[in-house]
Write a protein that holds these residues in place. Structure first.
Motif, PDB file in Angstrom:
ATOM      1  N   UNK A  38       0.836  -1.199   0.000  1.00 48.20           N
ATOM      2  CA  UNK A  38       0.000   0.000   0.000  1.00 48.20           C
ATOM      3  C   UNK A  38       0.871   1.250   0.000  1.00 48.20           C
ATOM      4  N   UNK A  39       0.345   2.319  -0.570  1.00 42.56           N
ATOM      5  CA  UNK A  39       1.004   3.626  -0.558  1.00 42.56           C
ATOM      6  C   UNK A  39       0.044   4.629   0.038  1.00 42.56           C
ATOM      7  N   UNK A  40       0.399   5.139   1.199  1.00 48.58           N
ATOM      8  CA  UNK A  40      -0.459   6.090   1.926  1.00 48.58           C
ATOM      9  C   UNK A  40      -1.878   5.542   2.093  1.00 48.58           C
ATOM     10  N   UNK A  41      -1.944   4.242   2.399  1.00 46.69           N
ATOM     11  CA  UNK A  41      -3.216   3.593   2.695  1.00 46.69           C
ATOM     12  C   UNK A  41      -3.937   2.999   1.507  1.00 46.69           C
ATOM     13  N   UNK A  42      -3.471   3.262   0.294  1.00 42.92           N
ATOM     14  CA  UNK A  42      -4.140   2.738  -0.899  1.00 42.92           C
ATOM     15  C   UNK A  42      -3.347   1.566  -1.470  1.00 42.92           C
ATOM     16  N   UNK A  43      -4.054   0.484  -1.791  1.00 45.07           N
ATOM     17  CA  UNK A  43      -3.398  -0.708  -2.318  1.00 45.07           C
ATOM     18  C   UNK A  43      -2.848  -0.450  -3.714  1.00 45.07           C
ATOM     19  N   UNK A  44      -1.607  -0.890  -3.926  1.00 48.59           N
ATOM     20  CA  UNK A  44      -0.980  -0.739  -5.232  1.00 48.59           C
ATOM     21  C   UNK A  44      -1.244  -1.968  -6.095  1.00 48.59           C
ATOM     22  N   UNK A  45      -1.431  -1.714  -7.391  1.00 44.95           N
ATOM     23  CA  UNK A  45      -1.610  -2.798  -8.342  1.00 44.95           C
ATOM     24  C   UNK A  45      -0.272  -3.034  -9.037  1.00 44.95           C
ATOM     25  N   UNK A  46       0.343  -4.185  -8.773  1.00 44.18           N
ATOM     26  CA  UNK A  46       1.650  -4.507  -9.324  1.00 44.18           C
ATOM     27  C   UNK A  46       1.528  -5.471 -10.500  1.00 44.18           C
ATOM     28  N   UNK A  47       2.574  -5.515 -11.339  1.00 46.70           N
ATOM     29  CA  UNK A  47       2.559  -6.395 -12.510  1.00 46.70           C
ATOM     30  C   UNK A  47       2.508  -7.868 -12.130  1.00 46.70           C
ATOM     31  N   UNK A  48       3.063  -8.175 -10.949  1.00 44.58           N
ATOM     32  CA  UNK A  48       3.101  -9.561 -10.475  1.00 44.58           C
ATOM     33  C   UNK A  48       3.150  -9.553  -8.959  1.00 44.58           C
ATOM     34  N   UNK A  49       2.816 -10.686  -8.360  1.00 43.32           N
ATOM     35  CA  UNK A  49       2.838 -10.781  -6.907  1.00 43.32           C
ATOM     36  C   UNK A  49       4.267 -10.614  -6.377  1.00 43.32           C
ATOM     37  N   UNK A  50       4.424  -9.912  -5.250  1.00 44.05           N
ATOM     38  CA  UNK A  50       5.746  -9.801  -4.636  1.00 44.05           C
ATOM     39  C   UNK A  50       6.280 -11.178  -4.263  1.00 44.05           C
ATOM     40  N   UNK A  51       7.584 -11.308  -4.256  1.00 42.64           N
ATOM     41  CA  UNK A  51       8.218 -12.549  -3.818  1.00 42.64           C
ATOM     42  C   UNK A  51       9.138 -12.233  -2.642  1.00 42.64           C
ATOM     43  N   UNK A  52       9.474 -13.260  -1.876  1.00 39.97           N
ATOM     44  CA  UNK A  52      10.349 -13.079  -0.713  1.00 39.97           C
ATOM     45  C   UNK A  52      11.623 -13.874  -0.937  1.00 39.97           C
ATOM     46  N   UNK A  53      12.755 -13.201  -0.841  1.00 39.52           N
ATOM     47  CA  UNK A  53      14.072 -13.824  -0.987  1.00 39.52           C
ATOM     48  C   UNK A  53      14.958 -13.363   0.164  1.00 39.52           C
ATOM     49  N   UNK A  54      15.543 -14.330   0.878  1.00 35.88           N
ATOM     50  CA  UNK A  54      16.419 -14.019   2.012  1.00 35.88           C
ATOM     51  C   UNK A  54      15.742 -13.090   3.010  1.00 35.88           C
ATOM     52  N   UNK A  55      14.430 -13.302   3.191  1.00 36.56           N
ATOM     53  CA  UNK A  55      13.690 -12.511   4.163  1.00 36.56           C
ATOM     54  C   UNK A  55      13.340 -11.110   3.691  1.00 36.56           C
ATOM     55  N   UNK A  56      13.611 -10.794   2.427  1.00 44.39           N
ATOM     56  CA  UNK A  56      13.325  -9.472   1.881  1.00 44.39           C
ATOM     57  C   UNK A  56      12.261  -9.561   0.793  1.00 44.39           C
ATOM     58  N   UNK A  57      11.389  -8.546   0.753  1.00 42.82           N
ATOM     59  CA  UNK A  57      10.320  -8.510  -0.237  1.00 42.82           C
ATOM     60  C   UNK A  57      10.818  -7.854  -1.521  1.00 42.82           C
ATOM     61  N   UNK A  58      10.649  -8.569  -2.642  1.00 42.71           N
ATOM     62  CA  UNK A  58      11.040  -8.062  -3.953  1.00 42.71           C
ATOM     63  C   UNK A  58       9.790  -7.874  -4.803  1.00 42.71           C
ATOM     64  N   UNK A  59       9.773  -6.820  -5.613  1.00 43.61           N
ATOM     65  CA  UNK A  59       8.609  -6.501  -6.449  1.00 43.61           C
ATOM     66  C   UNK A  59       9.070  -6.155  -7.858  1.00 43.61           C
ATOM     67  N   UNK A  60       8.157  -6.242  -8.849  1.00 43.12           N
ATOM     68  CA  UNK A  60       8.519  -5.865 -10.221  1.00 43.12           C
ATOM     69  C   UNK A  60       8.944  -4.395 -10.269  1.00 43.12           C
ATOM     70  N   UNK A  61      10.096  -4.127 -10.847  1.00 43.94           N
ATOM     71  CA  UNK A  61      10.654  -2.777 -10.777  1.00 43.94           C
ATOM     72  C   UNK A  61       9.794  -1.728 -11.473  1.00 43.94           C
ATOM     73  N   UNK A  62       9.227  -2.075 -12.632  1.00 41.86           N
ATOM     74  CA  UNK A  62       8.515  -1.062 -13.419  1.00 41.86           C
ATOM     75  C   UNK A  62       7.295  -0.517 -12.695  1.00 41.86           C
ATOM     76  N   UNK A  63       6.496  -1.419 -12.121  1.00 42.85           N
ATOM     77  CA  UNK A  63       5.257  -0.970 -11.481  1.00 42.85           C
ATOM     78  C   UNK A  63       5.522  -0.245 -10.166  1.00 42.85           C
ATOM     79  N   UNK A  64       6.531  -0.671  -9.388  1.00 42.74           N
ATOM     80  CA  UNK A  64       6.783   0.006  -8.117  1.00 42.74           C
ATOM     81  C   UNK A  64       7.374   1.389  -8.351  1.00 42.74           C
TER      82      UNK A  64
END
Length: 423
Positions: A38-64
């Motif tokens: 979410x950004x300032x309380x509003x849900x973001x629509x991303x190109x793909x679901x976030x993934x978790x690697x080494x305990x860190x959340x990764x997201x598609x670069x273009x949409x974020x």
């Protein structure tokens, strides 16, 4: 035999039900809920679901990057993402654990990856580089991004319009806290001795609470200046340099920990702040206290300007935690320095302290000599228990000449040792 087989089957079925209910991994176990952003309380629509690697959340670069108001480009030959927002630039390479924020190398705990034709990048790194804050809710599996952050300082609520990247501190205790939490400063107070921590030595000296060097301050282009409330009259002048001004102070041990937590929230290091505070408390609670609290007077200053520390001052706060009784607890406070009282021989004689502790500005031996000369001609002074028993000590300047901040447990331990020596 039939009954035994039937009983065995029933028991097996019950066991399977218990295993399923307990959450132990099984083929029937439900998959973890997807991560929301979410950004300032509003849900973001991303190109793909976030993934978790080494305990860190990764997201598609273009949409974020687009959601944060930035622009991004992809270099397929180097497999590098370049993201920009205003004057900030972030470069990340798939498979590399090093990112570059405005040209400065930063180590990553999780490198960018390519999955199903999309490049995923660390969400926190991109977001914080673009001046925003990130928090994680395990219960809702939500990453919340905030464009602004409201903090509670010693002077009240304060809202940051952007995550600071060029911080200036005007007190040494604030500088130490920022570095202990993993941050850095571009400007720091002018040092009279050794710089703490040593890593801050390269930062530009910009004056202090007693006087700001505005040309030096302007040269480091700060976006946040952390200053004492006593500098409130200079706030507008500092803001003309393009910086926000956070007015905050800490006079007692508990207030030092409050400032630590405040800066932890500012830097996104709340967990680290709590760890440091817990370690401080463990040190203080482990001290052996005197069986009877020695009556103690703490004098602060230089010849001609001696004052007495009240319980609301940092030395007074430390004294109580060390196991002493502050004989000045009922002395009237000064209007100009409410944590201190004027030095009154009459009150000192009436209190008859067992121990006198001196915090000196300048040469410690000279200050002690001048202090004694000021009163030794008075017979009542020579009859004080502390003077007759030679319980007149100088506290180390590196811990007491200014608020020691995170080194408060060491200062408390120093007083505690002196209290245990009182007969």
């Amino acid at each position: 035999m039939f009954r035994s087989t039937k009983s065995l089957l029933a028991a097996s079925a019950a066991a399977l039900i218990l295993v399923s209910a307990s959450g132990v991994p099984s083929t029937a176990r439900a998959a973890a809920a997807p991560i929301q952003v979410t950004l300032d309380g509003k849900k973001l629509s991303l190109d793909a679901q976030p993934i978790v690697t080494a305990g860190r959340t990764l997201v598609p670069y273009s949409s974020i990057v687009q959601s944060l108001g930035g622009k991004a480009t992809w270099n397929s030959s180097t497999r590098t993402v370049t993201a920009t927002s205003g004057s900030d630039t972030v470069k990340l390479t798939a498979g590399s654990a090093t990112a570059y924020i405005n040209g400065k190398a930063t180590k990553l705990e999780a490198a960018p990856v390519i999955q199903n034709g999309r490049t995923f990048v660390p969400l926190r790194l991109i977001t914080e580089a673009f001046g925003k804050w990130v928090t994680w809710s395990q219960s809702s599996r939500t990453v919340a991004i905030s464009s602004k952050l409201t903090l509670t300082t010693s002077t009240g609520p304060f809202t940051l319009n952007k995550r600071p990247q060029r911080i200036v501190t005007l007190s040494s205790s604030d500088t130490e806290m920022i570095y202990a939490l993993g941050g850095t400063v571009v400007g720091r107070p002018t040092a009279m001795g050794a710089v703490n921590p040593p890593e801050a030595a390269s930062a530009v000296e910009v004056g202090s609470t007693h006087g700001i060097l505005f040309e030096k301050l302007a040269s480091v282009k700060p976006d946040l200046v952390i200053a004492s409330p006593s500098l409130a009259s200079q706030k507008a002048t500092i803001e003309k340099l393009g910086a926000q001004v956070l007015l905050n102070s800490h006079n007692s041990y508990d207030q030092i920990k409050s400032s630590l937590r405040l800066y932890g929230k500012l830097l996104g290091k709340e967990t680290k702040a709590e760890e440091i505070a817990a370690n401080m408390d463990r040190t203080v609670s482990s001290l052996k206290k005197p069986a009877t609290k020695p009556k103690t007077l703490i004098v602060y200053g230089a010849p001609g300007s001696f004052v007495v520390a009240l319980p609301t001052s940092y030395p007074g706060s430390f004294l109580e935690l060390a196991g002493g009784e502050n004989v000045a607890s009922k002395f009237p406070k000064m209007d100009t320095m409410p944590q201190y009282a004027e030095l009154s021989m009459e009150r000192i004689v009436a209190a008859n302290p067992d121990l006198i502790l001196l915090i000196a500005h300048g040469d410690a031996a000279e200050v002690k000599s001048a202090f004694k000369k000021q009163f030794e001609s008075n017979p009542a002074w020579n009859n004080l228990s502390a003077i007759k028993d030679d319980q007149f000590e100088i506290l180390p300047q590196n811990l007491f000449a200014a608020n020691p901040g995170l080194r408060a447990p060491e200062a408390i331990k120093t007083i505690n040792k002196l209290l245990l020596q009182v007969n």
